[in-house]
Design an enzyme around this catalytic site. Structure first.
Site, mmCIF file in Angstrom:
data_model
loop_
_atom_site.group_PDB
_atom_site.id
_atom_site.type_symbol
_atom_site.label_atom_id
_atom_site.label_comp_id
_atom_site.label_asym_id
_atom_site.label_seq_id
_atom_site.Cartn_x
_atom_site.Cartn_y
_atom_site.Cartn_z
ATOM 1 N N HIS A 438 0.835 -1.191 0.000
ATOM 2 C CA HIS A 438 0.000 0.000 0.000
ATOM 3 C C HIS A 438 0.875 1.248 0.000
ATOM 4 O O HIS A 438 1.837 1.335 0.766
ATOM 5 C CB HIS A 438 -0.921 0.012 1.229
ATOM 6 C CG HIS A 438 -1.744 1.259 1.357
ATOM 7 N ND1 HIS A 438 -1.534 2.207 2.329
ATOM 8 C CD2 HIS A 438 -2.772 1.728 0.602
ATOM 9 C CE1 HIS A 438 -2.393 3.191 2.186
ATOM 10 N NE2 HIS A 438 -3.162 2.914 1.152
ATOM 11 N N SER A 439 0.566 2.197 -0.879
ATOM 12 C CA SER A 439 1.249 3.493 -0.914
ATOM 13 C C SER A 439 2.755 3.295 -1.105
ATOM 14 O O SER A 439 3.187 2.624 -2.036
ATOM 15 C CB SER A 439 0.930 4.269 0.364
ATOM 16 O OG SER A 439 1.440 5.577 0.300
ATOM 17 N N LEU A 440 3.564 3.871 -0.228
ATOM 18 C CA LEU A 440 5.017 3.737 -0.340
ATOM 19 C C LEU A 440 5.458 2.287 -0.204
ATOM 20 O O LEU A 440 6.493 1.891 -0.761
ATOM 21 C CB LEU A 440 5.700 4.595 0.728
ATOM 22 C CG LEU A 440 7.224 4.565 0.780
ATOM 23 C CD1 LEU A 440 7.828 5.102 -0.505
ATOM 24 C CD2 LEU A 440 7.740 5.354 1.978
ATOM 25 N N SER A 442 4.249 -0.231 -1.639
ATOM 26 C CA SER A 442 4.272 -0.856 -2.961
ATOM 27 C C SER A 442 5.560 -0.518 -3.705
ATOM 28 O O SER A 442 6.110 -1.353 -4.430
ATOM 29 C CB SER A 442 3.060 -0.391 -3.777
ATOM 30 O OG SER A 442 3.104 1.011 -3.991
#
Length: 857
Positions: A438-440, A442
């Site tokens: 999720h977000s960073l 990934s």
């Protein structure tokens, strides 16, 4: 009788293996417990309705505070209804089987701990100093707590330490919860049977085995019963046994108002029962319904093996007080459990189970720059600054070559540690492993997956610096910018080569001729002074003698300096020549040798699917000038300075909300032909598409069909003119055109999706009656609670399992199998959410199409 003894001996021989809470052994636990010698003393020995032998284990809702022993809670003999929750039936069987195996040892530990909690007030004050000394030991205990291995419960996410009566999480650092063995229960009025504390239950068990009801006497209250005084936290606590032979009954009572905070003492007190009895209330409460649901899920988890493991890697914001990845993953897990019951068949649910494990890479990571940032933070709008520091600064830390290595190591170490923990508890695991980033998280997961073959690579952002420097300033050689820059202009100034293009030997000869030039200048001065008067000549001769002596000294000093310069320049020439030859041979590789390198850790598992959710991966790749490929797309991209990377996973998906300000697309960086293609819509979890999206797609589809008809009419003229061409030529041309359509980018898309028509980008459907900017506020953090995201991932994880035992799974060939179907779900259920305005029903679509055509006419 002989058969019973043989059975008991066989059980004793294999008892440790049979006690494991695994799907293969859990079905035999009940039989093992019933036939074990230790269990027989807990069987019902009378025929009274109040007698039973079923033992249930409970765990406390509130975690234990630090340095608090389990025997110190609960403070009352009767636990509160909402304070403790039951374990599932199979989990209780597994805990009880382990307890019976080492009953003497566990009970001795328990009573020793209970004795420490039962010290008088004066002695307790004296022992406070001892407790302070023991706090260091307690802290060490909590540090090594995650290394403990107990009885697995609740799907393997928690384990029970019977020696300390703790329930602790396995895959993350969490607080201990009190575990209670329910053998004696109490009920007042219409309440359910609630367990009694172990010390009171043990005293009642001793009275029961002695059958004290046979020694009844008249009590002061007029009741003909046997009184048993109990030691507990309530003054005057006692139990009254009545009845004859096997029809005994018991009540819990107190001489004073000790139970005023639990229940009134009307009548004979609180009814007692030996053994667990389920609630038979015709109208169960919401708590009871939730308890039953959770027990059913725990029993399901203990029967079905884990065949797919998903590591949930968080992004920014985990340093905030209210952010908790464990709670986010728990919410996601509960949503997938409820959706699985609706969208998966019994065969699919019984074949495999998915285990979601949080990966907390930021919690234990301390960066040296954080303290410096805290010192320079301004006091104005302090709360906003702290929030930005705890969220956006993680992106800056990762882009920094100083802290990039620390962050990569933290993520890789946590992933391997969690996987090894899972293997320790599930030996021989042959299932799949996927990553949810999720977000960073990934971006971090993607970088790690791209460096599983080559474990050493320049800093991610340094590649951008080197490419820019190489193409914009090709004459400069860049050294490690962390330690300082080194340009060739410094060497050029020293050797005086770039402007005059003179050789080093010419430069040395110029320096050697410098003293001779000064000597010639002095001789010219003598000739100029030849025509001077006599007195002037005398003064000149006097000065000339002085000048001559000075001149000889100057010449001598100059020659010494020239000799030293020659020696130094020869050294520089030899060193510079070798360095120039090296730079000439490999000038393109020179900048890489000066770059800060990141060492990646190889993962102990192979990744099946990589889910990038709410991911800024696209913009990171664009800023780094990276493309997703196998390194052979220079001609396809028509750019000289691009770099290609391929993640080490079987499939990759990019899931995002259309109004998420952090998310970006990825497909255009894989295939140029996908720039104008729309992302695939993730199905609405109630079925189909939302109303406004269906209407929009219908309008666009109508426009496309109209344009197609016009294009068909125009192309008809061309076909009439070319009707004389042979069918063979047409077929060959058709085959060639089909071959030309398969580009390098389309091959890479097939490599990442497993299908020629596959897609990486999958877009969630926005809500019908909500402003886009209002949806953008919480869209980035709502993925953990979004049922559409959970259903999409769930469908993909179960894609290889057929719906029925005898049916086969069709290979994924396009969008249909990728996004899943929601045909089995009625779009009018789940009334707690907004009304499902969808295009799920074919009849509704047909009616809408007819109305739309009439309105357009």
């Amino acid at each position: 009788m002989v058969k019973s003894e043989d059975l008991n001996s066989g059980v004793d021989e294999t008892f440790p293996d049979l006690l494991k809470n695994t799907p293969s052994n859990i079905a035999r636990l009940e039989d093992v417990i019933e036939h074990s010698k230790a269990r027989q003393k807990y069987h019902a020995q009378t025929g009274s309705p109040s007698d039973g032998g079923d033992v249930r284990w409970y765990f406390c809702k509130i975690p234990l505070a630090n340095n608090v022993l389990s025997a110190a809670v609960p403070p009352t003999e009767l636990v509160g209804k909402s304070d403790y929750f039951r374990f599932g039936m199979r989990d209780s069987l597994a805990i009880e089987a382990s307890f019976l195996q080492g009953e003497e040892e566990f009970l001795s530990c328990w009573w020793r701990e209970y004795a420490e909690c039962s010290i008088g007030p004066r002695e307790r004050q004296i022992s406070d100093s001892k407790m302070d000394k023991g706090s260091a030991w307690s802290s060490e205990l909590y540090e090594i707590e995650e290394e403990r291995v107990g009885v697995p419960v609740k799907g393997g996410l928690y384990e029970v330490d019977l020696a300390k009566r703790h329930c602790f999480p396995v895959y993350w650092n969490g607080e201990n919860r009190r575990v209670l063995r329910g053998h004696w229960f109490a009920r007042k009025g219409g309440l359910d049977w609630l367990p009694l504390r172990e010390d009171v239950a043990e005293q009642l068990e001793v009275a029961y085995r002695r059958q004290v009801w046979h020694r009844r006497t008249f009590q002061p209250s007029g009741l003909f019963a046997a009184r048993v005084d109990l030691q507990g936290s309530t003054t005057g606590l006692h139990a009254l046994f009545t009845g004859e032979d096997d029809t005994w009954e018991a009540w819990l009572n107190a001489d004073s108002s000790g139970f005023s905070n639990i229940a009134s003492l009307a009548g004979n007190g609180i009814k007692l029962r030996r053994g667990y009895s389920p609630s038979n209330s015709p109208k169960p409460t919401q708590d009871e319904l939730r308890q039953r649901k959770e027990e059913e899920m725990d029993d399901y988890c203990s029967q079905v093996p884990v065949q797919h493991l998903v590591f949930m890697v968080h992004g920014i914001g985990q340093r905030l007080e209210k952010s908790n990845l464990v709670d986010d993953v728990a919410n996601f897990r509960h949503i997938t459990e409820s959706l699985a019951e609706q969208h998966l068949t019994a065969h699919q649910l019984g074949t495999q189970r998915v285990l979601f494990i949080p990966c907390q890479w930021r919690k234990g990571l301390k960066l040296s720059g954080e303290s410096a940032v805290e010192k320079i933070t301004l006091d104005g709008v302090r709360g906003l600054r702290v929030m930005l520091s705890a969220t956006a600064h993680d992106v800056l830390y990762y882009m920094s070559p100083i802290y990039c290595q620390n962050i990569i190591d933290s993520v890789s170490t946590q992933l391997n540690r969690l996987y090894l923990k899972f293997l320790k508890r599930n030996p021989g695991y042959e299932g799949k492993v996927s990553i949810y980033g999720h977000s960073l998280g990934s971006v971090l997961s993607y970088d790690i997956l791209c460096h599983q073959e080559n474990l050493s690579s320049p800093c991610p952002m340094d590649s951008v610096h080197r490419e820019y420097y190489k193409h914009e300033n090709p004459s400069l050689a860049v050294k490690d910018y962390c330690s300082g820059s080194y340009s060739s202009s410094l060497k050029n100034d020293a050797l005086s080569e770039p402007e005059h293009e003179r050789d080093v030997h010419d430069f040395l000869s110029d320096l050697s001729n410098a003293p001779n030039e000064k000597t010639d200048a002095l001789s010219k001065l003598e000739n100029m002074n030849a025509g001077l008067p006599a007195d002037g000549l005398e003064r000149l001769t006097k000065n000339e003698h002085e000048n001559m002596s000075n001149r000889d000294e100057v010449i001598r000093m100059l020659r010494e300096e020239v000799d030293s310069l020659k020696a130094k320049l020869k050294e520089l020439e030899s060193h510079g020549g070798s360095q120039h030859s090296k730079e000439g041979l490999g000038s393109e590789d020179a900048p890489e040798s000066y770059s800060p390198y990141i060492k990646y850790t190889k993962l102990q598992f192979k990744v099946d699917t990589f889910f990038a959710v709410g991911s800024p991966l696209g913009v990171f790749l664009a800023l780094r000038n990276l493309r997703i490929g196998i390194g052979r797309g220079q001609q396809y991209w028509e750019e000289e300075n691009i770099i290609e990377q391929m993640p080490a996973c079987r499939q990759m998906f990019n899931i995002f909300h259309p109004y998420d300000p952090v998310a970006y697309r990825v497909e255009p960086l894989v295939c140029k032909e996908y720039i104008n293609k729309r992302p695939v819509l993730v199905p609405y979890h109630r079925g189909g598409k939302r109303l406004h999206i269906g209407f929009q797609e219908f309008s666009e589809d109508l426009a496309v069909r109209t344009q197609a008809v016009l294009d068909h009419l125009k192309s008809a003229r061309v076909k009439i003119l070319s009707v004389c061409q042979s069918k063979k030529t047409e077929s060959i041309e058709g085959d060639n055109s089909e071959e030309e359509e398969e580009t390098y980018g389309s091959i890479m898309m097939e490599r990442l999706t497993g299908s020629k028509e596959g897609h990486i980008d999958h877009m969630l459907q926005d809500k019908t009656f909500e402003h886009p900017y209002l949806q953008a506020i919480g869209s980035h953090t709502n993925y953990w609670r979004d049922p559409d995201t959970a259903l999409f991932i769930l469908k993909h994880l179960y894609r290889d399992i057929p719906e029925e035992p005898n049916s086969s799974v069709k290979p994924s060939d396009g969008k249909k199998n990728e996004i899943g179907s929601a045909d089995r779900i009625d779009p009018r259920e789940n009334v707690e959410e907004e009304l499902p305005l969808t295009f799920a029903d074919n009849t509704m679509v047909g009616n809408f199409s007819r109305k739309a055509k009439k309105s357009m006419k």
